[in-house]
Scaffold this active site. Sequence first.
Site, PDB file in Angstrom:
ATOM      1  N   SER A 182       0.820  -1.198   0.000  1.00 54.67           N
ATOM      2  CA  SER A 182       0.000   0.000   0.000  1.00 54.67           C
ATOM      3  C   SER A 182       0.865   1.264   0.000  1.00 54.67           C
ATOM      4  O   SER A 182       1.767   1.406  -0.804  1.00 54.67           O
ATOM      5  CB  SER A 182      -0.959  -0.034   1.199  1.00 54.67           C
ATOM      6  OG  SER A 182      -1.897   1.006   1.157  1.00 54.67           O
ATOM      7  N   ASP A 389      -8.883  -3.365  -5.607  1.00 52.22           N
ATOM      8  CA  ASP A 389      -8.840  -4.191  -4.394  1.00 52.22           C
ATOM      9  C   ASP A 389      -9.803  -3.704  -3.311  1.00 52.22           C
ATOM     10  O   ASP A 389      -9.690  -4.088  -2.158  1.00 52.22           O
ATOM     11  CB  ASP A 389      -7.417  -4.264  -3.843  1.00 52.22           C
ATOM     12  CG  ASP A 389      -6.848  -2.888  -3.470  1.00 52.22           C
ATOM     13  OD1 ASP A 389      -7.628  -1.952  -3.211  1.00 52.22           O
ATOM     14  OD2 ASP A 389      -5.608  -2.740  -3.427  1.00 52.22           O
ATOM     15  N   HIS A 414      -7.713  -5.142  -0.260  1.00 50.72           N
ATOM     16  CA  HIS A 414      -6.523  -4.299  -0.128  1.00 50.72           C
ATOM     17  C   HIS A 414      -5.570  -4.759   0.980  1.00 50.72           C
ATOM     18  O   HIS A 414      -4.382  -4.958   0.734  1.00 50.72           O
ATOM     19  CB  HIS A 414      -6.942  -2.854   0.123  1.00 50.72           C
ATOM     20  CG  HIS A 414      -5.791  -1.913   0.208  1.00 50.72           C
ATOM     21  ND1 HIS A 414      -4.973  -1.648  -0.864  1.00 50.72           N
ATOM     22  CD2 HIS A 414      -5.295  -1.191   1.244  1.00 50.72           C
ATOM     23  CE1 HIS A 414      -4.024  -0.800  -0.490  1.00 50.72           C
ATOM     24  NE2 HIS A 414      -4.197  -0.500   0.768  1.00 50.72           N
TER      25      HIS A 414
END
Length: 537
Positions: A182, A389, A414
């Site tokens: 991320s 996601d 995610h």
Amino acid sequence: MAVLLEEIVQSVELWLKFLRDKPQPYVDPDLDPVLLVPGVAGSILKSVDKANGKDERIWVRILGADHEFRTKLWSKFDPSTGRTVSLDPNSSVVVPEDRYGLYAIDVLDPDLIIGRDCVYYFHDMIVQMIKWGFQEGKTLFGFGYDFRQSNRLQGTMEQFAAKLEAVYNASGGKKINIISHSMGGLLVKCFLSLHSDIFEKYVQKWIAIAAPFQGAPGYITSAFLNGMSFVEGWEQNFFISKWSMHQLLIECPSIYELMACRNFHWEHIPLLEIWREKKAADGNSHIILESYQLEESVEIYKEALYSNTVNYNGEMIPLPFNLEILKMANETCKILSRAKIPSQVKFYNIYGTNLETPHSVCYGSDDAPVTDLQELRNIQPKYVYVDGDGTVPAESAKADGLNAEARVGVPGEHRGIVCEHHVFRILKHWLKVGDPDPFYNPINDYVILPTAYEMERYKEKGLQVTSLKEEWEIISEEQDDGDNMADRKPLVSSISVSQSGGDQSSRAEAHATVIVHPQNEGKQHVELNAMSVSVDA
């Protein structure tokens, strides 16, 4: 006799100790070191009392979570330093370094027992990598950081440089494989842009997972106006309220750096849309849908958050949309765009797919228009979704702007994508753990093993005949469904092609039959029988 009995007792004690002791994990001394870098809210944060040095975990925690979060973590941006500073003047925020940095990114609330998996971060990946032979402090490390700050904050960059050097030395001078998740991908890319010489010196591979390289438009728009939940489902009732998180995010440079990149050529430009009631010249009201592109949205944020304040120890502190942070974030975007992978370093990108992901955000409706923009903070938005996601659009995650060895889309959520076994198999392949499998396909996540190959050529009545027989086993992790395997029949397909020329002597034909047998115990047998016929020249 007493001596013999004592020896027997000692033998029994050793035997019992052996039964009680857990077997030592397998360690592969030949593995290259790995450094795990988390994303936003992915590091344990502790508050340290400046007077007595005592510390307590303030992120993540269950008991007294919201109160401690507001007291110790709520912050105010200081434009003179570029740092976000806690409102509490008597404490400072630190990231624990236990277990070579892994403790802070493993289980974010180690005290949680019921529903613990909702606060797992890199936990499953760490467990898996230890099974592969990685060893904490030798070949496996973590880099937790204060995720409130800018991804290019000088202090964070210095800490990351020191971490790379420490990992390099601890592993005996081996170059490092970075695995980021991320927003951690933005942090690594900032470091790459600002300190490419250090990056090249210590890093051999960088694998980015679910990185918002061009931002997370829908997610960040609603985060600015409504806050965000760290977890979904019933567990969110025990965590920080969305309102408390909202007040933190407004003063976090890292969140502004997750806004949609304005210079990126989006397939569909992300919009902020608002149903509003407008009065015409004739005095009649009309309901219209207003659409704002990226730069225009800033004016909406400013007006919606104009009067936003928090009560901190009896003092009302204004927290409007912060234009100083926005200016800093725009400069970060330029720095990110200048990053280039050194020729000696290999870059890989894994991005999430198959989930509806917020892209454009809409407030109000034709039946219930927005009359005051400051109401937006209390209105649940609706979204226009794209593939991704659930947080980062696949379009954004794929657009790394770097020279990548491979980009692979993996169906996954995610945060949960770092626990996906498909991702583990890809990492094992790219990190060259164990004996590499030359037949592994990371994109489709299967192995194709040739099991038979026969080719024969011969001439017959002026014709050149070639026959081919080939067989494969496709091995994947997909589970067979519950159908009765005996009732399922092979899939048979036929293919014919021909080639015509100017005369009869240049004609050629080929025919093939492909038989795909039903999957059984993770294996699927494929047969190819082909024959080509051409005029013998």
